[in-house]
Design an enzyme around this catalytic site. Structure first.
Site, mmCIF file in Angstrom:
data_model
loop_
_atom_site.group_PDB
_atom_site.id
_atom_site.type_symbol
_atom_site.label_atom_id
_atom_site.label_comp_id
_atom_site.label_asym_id
_atom_site.label_seq_id
_atom_site.Cartn_x
_atom_site.Cartn_y
_atom_site.Cartn_z
ATOM 1 C CD GLU A 126 -2.810 -1.383 0.379
ATOM 2 O OE1 GLU A 126 -3.082 -0.405 -0.340
ATOM 3 O OE2 GLU A 126 -3.351 -2.502 0.254
ATOM 4 C CB CYS A 167 -1.737 7.305 2.735
ATOM 5 S SG CYS A 167 -2.892 6.506 3.846
#
Ligand code: NAD
Length: 563
Positions: free
Chosen positions: A322, A356
C-alpha cells in the site's frame, strides 16, 4: 436546501422518475444486495467524546502519566523473549525534539535470522491451531486496546505529533481491525462445499507460512495492528518491523499482542533499520509474504526484490504494498462552498497533510475559482498550529527533521512554479511546517504531481467538468479522491470515471472506517485488496480444493489407528 436532499420526494420528482418508484416505501440504499441479507452491520468501536469533560481530562492525564515514563528502553521480542541489542536509538517528540519519548533496541541481521528460524519452528503448531482459538486472541487484543485507549492515545500524541482527537480515532480503528478480521476469519473458515452425488468437493484455505509486516509511522497504531493481526489470524507466523520513528507505539502493540496470547515464535517484534535489516528479511528465502505500507519508492523496491527466487526458496513471495497518493478534490460550480472549504481544509491539513489519504490538490471550476480560493485562504488562516498535545491544536508538527527539510524544499520549488495564496508561520521549536496553499498551479507542476506528505496544497483551475476529471486523474496515483457538487450528472460521472480506490462525495476524503469504507488504492498507490474489507484476509491464505470419491470403496482399517 432540505428539499434538495438526494432522498427528498420533491427533488426526485423533478428527475422524471416513474411514479411507482417515487411512491415506494423507503429502503436504506434503494437496492438490496446479498450483504444486506447475510451480513449484520459491523459494530465499529466508538471514539472518546472530548466534549465530555471527564473523558477530556482522562486523555490529558494519560499524557501526564506517559510523560513520567519518557526515555524508557523498548526491546525486540524474539522467540518470546525481550532481547538486548547492540544498537539503541532515540525516538523523539516531533513537537519538542529535546524530549526523548523512548529508546529503541534495533535488531541486527543475525537476530533477524534467529527470529525467522523461530517463526519457522512455530509455524506447524500455529497452522493447526483452531481458528476459534486464534480469533479469541484477536478479540482479547481488541479489549486490551479499549482498556488502554487513553494511554495509547497519549503515546501517539507524544511520539508522532498527531493531534489528540485524531489519535483517539486511530485507537478505534485498531480495535476495529482486530474484531473485524476475527469475524472475517470465522467466515472464511467455513469454506465452500461443492459436493455432487458420490463425490465431495471442498474448498478451504490454509496459511502461507512466514509473514513479514513492514509498517509506516503515520498511522503508528492502526496500520501495524491491522497488517499484523490479519496475518496472524489467518495462521501465519508474523514478524512486525515498524518504522523507526514510531517504534515506541509499535512496542505497545507488541505488549498487547503478547498479553492477548499469541505464542512465542508466532508473533515477533523486530524493530530495525529498513534499509539493512528490513531489506535482509524481504530477501530471506524462508519468508512467504511481505505486507508493506509506506512510500512508493520503498514499496517498488520491495516488490522487485521479492520477485527474485533465492537459493533454497521453494515458493514465490506474495507482496501486498500500500503506497502513496496525490489525492485530488474536485469542486464544481454547483458545490456548497461552505461545505467544500471546510472539507478541503480538514482533508489537506489534518495531521499536517501526513495521511496517505490527505488532499494535496484541489481542482476548482472556473466560475467559482476566485471565490473558492478567497474562502480557502481565510479558512487556512484560522487554523491553530502548535504542540499536538494541546486540545486546541489543529495542525501539529511533521514527523522529523528530514521530512521538514524535504517539505520546505517542495515549498521553495512551488514558489518557482506557482503563486502563493497563503503561507502560514509555524513555531520555531519542533519540526513544524506552516500550511501553504499554492494557486494557479499547472497540472504538470512538480507540486501537482509528486507526493509531498506535508501541509502543502495545490489549487488548479478547470474550464469544465471533463477537464476537472482529466486533471484529477492525471497523476501516477489512484488512492483517494473527492467531489463537492450538487449536479447529479457530475456525481454520476465522478463515480464512473474518477480513478481512485476510495471516492468521497460531498464530504472530506480522510478517515476511512473499517468495514464501512474498506481502504486502498491502485495504479502506483499499491497492489493488494482493501484493508478493512471482505477480500483482505484472502491475501494471507492459499486456497485448496479437496475432491474425494465417496462411493463405496471398501473399508481397510489400520489396526490400532482406525479400530
Ligand atoms: P517509508 O517507505 O519510508 O517506510 C515504510 C517502512 O519501510 C518503514 O518501516 C521503513 O523502515 C521500511 N523500509 C525502508 N526501506 C526499506 C527497505 N529497503 N526494505 C524493507 N523495508 C524498508 O514510508 P513512511 O515514511 O514510513 O510512510 C509514509 C508513506 O506511506 C507515504 O508515502 C504514504 O502515502 C504511505 N502510506 C500509504 C498508505 C496506504 O494505505 N496506501 C497508508 C499509510 C501510509
Amino acid at each position: 436546501m432540505e428539499n434538495t436532499a438526494n432522498s427528498s420526494f420533491l427533488r426526485q420528482s423533478s428527475e422524471n422518475k416513474p411514479l411507482e418508484e417515487l411512491l415506494a416505501a423507503p429502503t436504506t440504499n434503494g437496492k438490496t444486495t446479498i450483504h444486506d441479507i447475510v451480513k449484520p452491520v459491523f459494530p465499529n468501536a466508538a471514539d472518546s467524546d472530548y466534549a465530555n469533560a471527564q473523558q477530556r481530562e482522562q486523555a490529558l492525564n494519560s499524557i501526564g502519566k506517559a510523560r513520567l515514563q519518557l526515555g524508557k528502553t523498548y526491546l525486540p521480542i524474539i522467540n518470546g523473549e525481550y532481547t538486548n541489542t547492540a544498537q539503541i536509538v532515540d525516538s523523539v517528540n516531533p513537537s519538542n525534539p529535546k524530549e526523548v519519548v523512548g529508546k529503541i533496541g534495533l535488531i541486527s541481521v543475525e537476530q533477524a535470522e534467529h527470529a525467522i528460524k523461530a517463526a519457522k519452528a512455530a509455524f506447524p503448531g500455529w497452522k493447526k491451531t483452531p481458528v476459534r482459538e486464534r480469533t479469541a486472541i484477536l478479540r482479547k487484543a481488541a479489549d486490551l486496546m479499549e482498556k488502554r485507549r487513553h494511554e495509547l492515545t497519549a503515546w501517539m500524541v507524544l511520539e508522532v505529533g498527531k493531534p489528540l482527537n485524531q489519535c483517539n480515532a486511530e485507537v478505534s480503528e485498531a480495535i476495529d481491525f482486530c474484531r473485524y478480521y476475527a469475524d472475517e476469519m470465522e467466515r472464511l473458515d467455513m469454506g465452500y462445499k461443492y459436493d455432487t452425488a458420490g463425490e465431495t468437493d471442498r474448498y478451504s484455505y490454509q496459511p502461507r507460512g512466514i509473514s513479514l509486516v513492514i509498517s509506516p509511522w503515520n498511522f503508528p497504531l492502526a496500520i501495524p495492528t491491522g497488517m499484523t493481526v490479519s496475518s496472524l489470524v489467518t495462521g501465519n507466523c508474523t514478524l512486525l518491523k515498524p518504522a523507526e520513528t514510531s517504534s515506541v507505539i509499535a512496542s505497545k502493540i507488541a505488549e498487547i499482542l503478547v498479553e492477548a496470547g499469541f505464542p512465542k515464535g508466532v508473533f515477533q517484534f523486530v524493530p530495525g533499520k529498513g534499509s539493512s535489516v528490513g531489506d535482509f528479511m524481504v530477501k530471506h528465502p524462508d519468508v512467504n509474504s511481505i505486507t508493506f505500507t509506506g512510500s512508493q519508492e520503498v514499496g517498488c523496491h520491495i516488490y522487485a526484490e521479492a520477485a527474485i527466487l533465492r537459493p533454497g526458496q521453494k515458493h514465490l513471495k506474495r507482496v501486498i504494498a500500500e503506497m502513496g497518493g496525490k489525492n485530488a478534490i474536485i469542486v464544481d460550480e454547483s458545490a456548497d462552498l461552505d461545505q467544500a472549504v471546510a472539507g478541503v481544509v480538514y482533508s489537506a491539513f489534518g495531521y499536517s497533510g501526513q495521511k496517505c489519504s490527505a488532499c494535496s490538490r484541489v481542482v476548482v471550476s472556473a466560475p467559482i475559482y476566485d471565490a473558492f480560493v478567497e474562502r480557502l485562504v481565510e479558512a487556512t488562516r484560522s487554523l491553530n498550529i502548535g504542540d499536538a498535545e494541546k486540545p486546541s491544536t489543529q495542525v501539529g508538527p511533521v514527523i522529523d527533521d528530514k521530512a521538514q527539510k524535504r517539505i520546505q524544499e517542495y515549498i521553495a520549488k512551488g514558489k518557482r512554479e506557482a503563486k502563493v495564496a497563503i503561507e502560514m508561520t509555524a513555531p520555531e521549536d519542533g519540526y513544524f511546517v506552516g500550511p501553504v496553499v499554492f494557486k494557479d498551479v499547472s497540472p504538470n507542476a512538480t507540486i501537482a504531481q509528486e507526493e509531498i506528505f506535508g501541509p502543502v496544497l495545490a489549487v488548479m483551475k478547470a474550464q469544465n467538468f471533463t477537464e476537472a476529471l482529466e486533471i484529477a486523474n492525471g497523476t501516477n496515483f489512484a488512492l483517494t479522491g473527492g467531489l463537492y457538487s450538487r449536479t447529479p450528472s457530475h456525481i454520476e460521472r465522478a463515480k464512473a470515471e474518477f480513478e481512485v480506490g476510495n471516492i468521497y462525495i460531498n464530504r472530506g476524503i480522510t478517515g476511512a472506517i473499517v468495514s464501512r469504507q474498506p481502504f486502498g488504492g491502485f495504479k502506483l498507490s499499491g497492489v493488494g485488496s482493501k484493508a478493512g474489507g471482505p477480500d483482505y484476509l484472502l491475501q494471507f491464505l492459499e486456497p485448496r480444493t479437496i475432491t474425494e470419491n465417496v462411493q463405496r470403496q471398501g473399508f481397510a482399517p489400520i489396526e490400532g489407528v482406525d479400530s
